[in-house]
Design a protein around this motif. Structure first.
Motif, PDB file in Angstrom:
ATOM      1  N   ALA A 182       0.941  -1.799   0.079  1.00 47.40           N
ATOM      2  CA  ALA A 182       0.117   0.247  -0.066  1.00 47.40           C
ATOM      3  C   ALA A 182       0.970   1.471  -0.423  1.00 47.40           C
ATOM      4  N   TRP A 183       2.393   1.108   0.594  1.00 51.61           N
ATOM      5  CA  TRP A 183       2.833   2.344   0.316  1.00 51.61           C
ATOM      6  C   TRP A 183       3.562   2.832  -0.812  1.00 51.61           C
ATOM      7  N   GLY A 184       2.856   1.810  -1.825  1.00 51.89           N
ATOM      8  CA  GLY A 184       3.654   1.902  -3.638  1.00 51.89           C
ATOM      9  C   GLY A 184       5.040   2.315  -3.787  1.00 51.89           C
ATOM     10  N   HIS A 185       5.495   2.537  -4.570  1.00 54.75           N
ATOM     11  CA  HIS A 185       6.923   2.676  -5.023  1.00 54.75           C
ATOM     12  C   HIS A 185       7.549   3.764  -4.436  1.00 54.75           C
ATOM     13  N   ILE A 186       9.017   3.084  -3.249  1.00 50.27           N
ATOM     14  CA  ILE A 186       9.391   4.599  -3.085  1.00 50.27           C
ATOM     15  C   ILE A 186      10.700   4.903  -3.938  1.00 50.27           C
ATOM     16  N   THR A 187      10.702   5.931  -4.243  1.00 54.19           N
ATOM     17  CA  THR A 187      11.250   6.950  -5.167  1.00 54.19           C
ATOM     18  C   THR A 187      12.647   7.059  -5.289  1.00 54.19           C
ATOM     19  N   SER A 188      12.433   8.119  -3.590  1.00 49.36           N
ATOM     20  CA  SER A 188      13.445   8.746  -2.936  1.00 49.36           C
ATOM     21  C   SER A 188      13.357   8.243  -1.261  1.00 49.36           C
ATOM     22  N   VAL A 189      14.795   8.508  -1.060  1.00 52.21           N
ATOM     23  CA  VAL A 189      15.248   7.877   0.084  1.00 52.21           C
ATOM     24  C   VAL A 189      15.843   8.379   1.042  1.00 52.21           C
ATOM     25  N   THR A 190      15.428   9.517   1.781  1.00 47.91           N
ATOM     26  CA  THR A 190      16.975  10.663   2.613  1.00 47.91           C
ATOM     27  C   THR A 190      17.564   9.344   3.925  1.00 47.91           C
ATOM     28  N   VAL A 191      18.622   9.903   4.083  1.00 45.80           N
ATOM     29  CA  VAL A 191      19.843   9.211   5.487  1.00 45.80           C
ATOM     30  C   VAL A 191      20.151  10.086   5.375  1.00 45.80           C
ATOM     31  N   ASN A 192      21.063   9.724   6.961  1.00 49.07           N
ATOM     32  CA  ASN A 192      21.731  10.552   7.465  1.00 49.07           C
ATOM     33  C   ASN A 192      23.353  10.540   6.829  1.00 49.07           C
ATOM     34  N   THR A 248      21.566  13.830   4.774  1.00 49.47           N
ATOM     35  CA  THR A 248      21.646  14.899   5.209  1.00 49.47           C
ATOM     36  C   THR A 248      22.246  14.317   6.938  1.00 49.47           C
ATOM     37  N   LEU A 249      22.607  15.647   7.056  1.00 47.01           N
ATOM     38  CA  LEU A 249      23.368  16.436   8.258  1.00 47.01           C
ATOM     39  C   LEU A 249      22.817  16.866   9.210  1.00 47.01           C
ATOM     40  N   THR A 250      21.328  16.777   9.269  1.00 50.21           N
ATOM     41  CA  THR A 250      20.797  17.393  10.502  1.00 50.21           C
ATOM     42  C   THR A 250      20.523  16.287  11.628  1.00 50.21           C
ATOM     43  N   ALA A 251      21.257  17.263  12.368  1.00 52.70           N
ATOM     44  CA  ALA A 251      20.759  16.253  14.492  1.00 52.70           C
ATOM     45  C   ALA A 251      19.483  15.901  14.586  1.00 52.70           C
ATOM     46  N   ALA A 271      17.770  14.342  12.365  1.00 53.72           N
ATOM     47  CA  ALA A 271      17.769  13.161  10.322  1.00 53.72           C
ATOM     48  C   ALA A 271      18.824  12.039  11.302  1.00 53.72           C
ATOM     49  N   ALA A 272      19.156  11.942  12.396  1.00 54.09           N
ATOM     50  CA  ALA A 272      20.500  11.163  12.718  1.00 54.09           C
ATOM     51  C   ALA A 272      19.701   9.378  13.258  1.00 54.09           C
ATOM     52  N   HIS A 273      19.247   9.339  13.218  1.00 56.42           N
ATOM     53  CA  HIS A 273      18.594   8.183  13.535  1.00 56.42           C
ATOM     54  C   HIS A 273      17.368   7.859  12.876  1.00 56.42           C
ATOM     55  N   THR A 274      17.461   8.336  12.174  1.00 57.77           N
ATOM     56  CA  THR A 274      15.779   8.066  10.881  1.00 57.77           C
ATOM     57  C   THR A 274      16.420   7.727   9.113  1.00 57.77           C
ATOM     58  N   ILE A 275      15.199   7.062   8.424  1.00 55.14           N
ATOM     59  CA  ILE A 275      15.165   7.313   7.164  1.00 55.14           C
ATOM     60  C   ILE A 275      13.820   7.526   6.719  1.00 55.14           C
ATOM     61  N   VAL A 276      14.307   8.247   5.852  1.00 55.81           N
ATOM     62  CA  VAL A 276      12.867   8.969   4.788  1.00 55.81           C
ATOM     63  C   VAL A 276      12.431   8.430   4.053  1.00 55.81           C
TER      64      VAL A 276
END
Length: 132
Positions: free
Chosen positions: A54-64, A87-90, A92-97
């Motif tokens: 249901a999430w569909g096709h993931i086309t973009s991923v952002t990581v630290n 990304t280098l923002t604090a 987002a240190a332990h997340t993935i988008v």
């Protein structure tokens, strides 16, 4: 005749992922992922394959960018291009988008690979609870 069971190969390891219940209200964290390493090229295909359809096709991923090893600009996953951003923002240190056009955005807590099971379990449960 007896058959010896072989231990699973690394590519067949279970995905350590817990997702928060899907509801009407947006949530700051949509679940937790506990990868086995910081090798994004090895870990990301397994994560994407285990997500709900249901999430569909993931086309973009952002990581630290400071956390993950080599992050190319894009990679091919299941014959589809996924753009990778650092990304280098604090915050987002332990997340993935994860982004899927027309479907949504999902933010997952990333439990560090070297975390013990005893420490990882409550982190994953809390992230999957759907509460702040």
């Amino acid at each position: 005749m007896t058959t010896a069971l072989q231990p699973p190969l690394p590519s067949h390891l279970l995905l350590r992922l817990r997702l928060a219940p899907h509801g009407g209200m947006p949530q700051p964290i949509d679940g937790a992922w506990w990868p086995r390493s910081y090798d994004l090229l090895a870990e990301l295909p397994r994560l994407l394959a285990g997500l709900p359809r249901a999430w569909g096709h993931i086309t973009s991923v952002t990581v630290n960018g400071a956390t993950w090893s080599a992050v190319p600009g894009r990679m091919l996953v299941s014959n589809q291009v996924v753009r990778l951003h650092r990304t280098l923002t604090a915050s987002a240190a332990h997340t993935i988008v994860l982004l899927a056009p027309g479907q949504g955005r999902w933010d997952l807590l990333v439990v560090p690979p070297d975390t013990t099971e005893e420490a990882a379990e409550p982190l994953m449960a809390a992230a999957a609870s759907g509460h702040d």
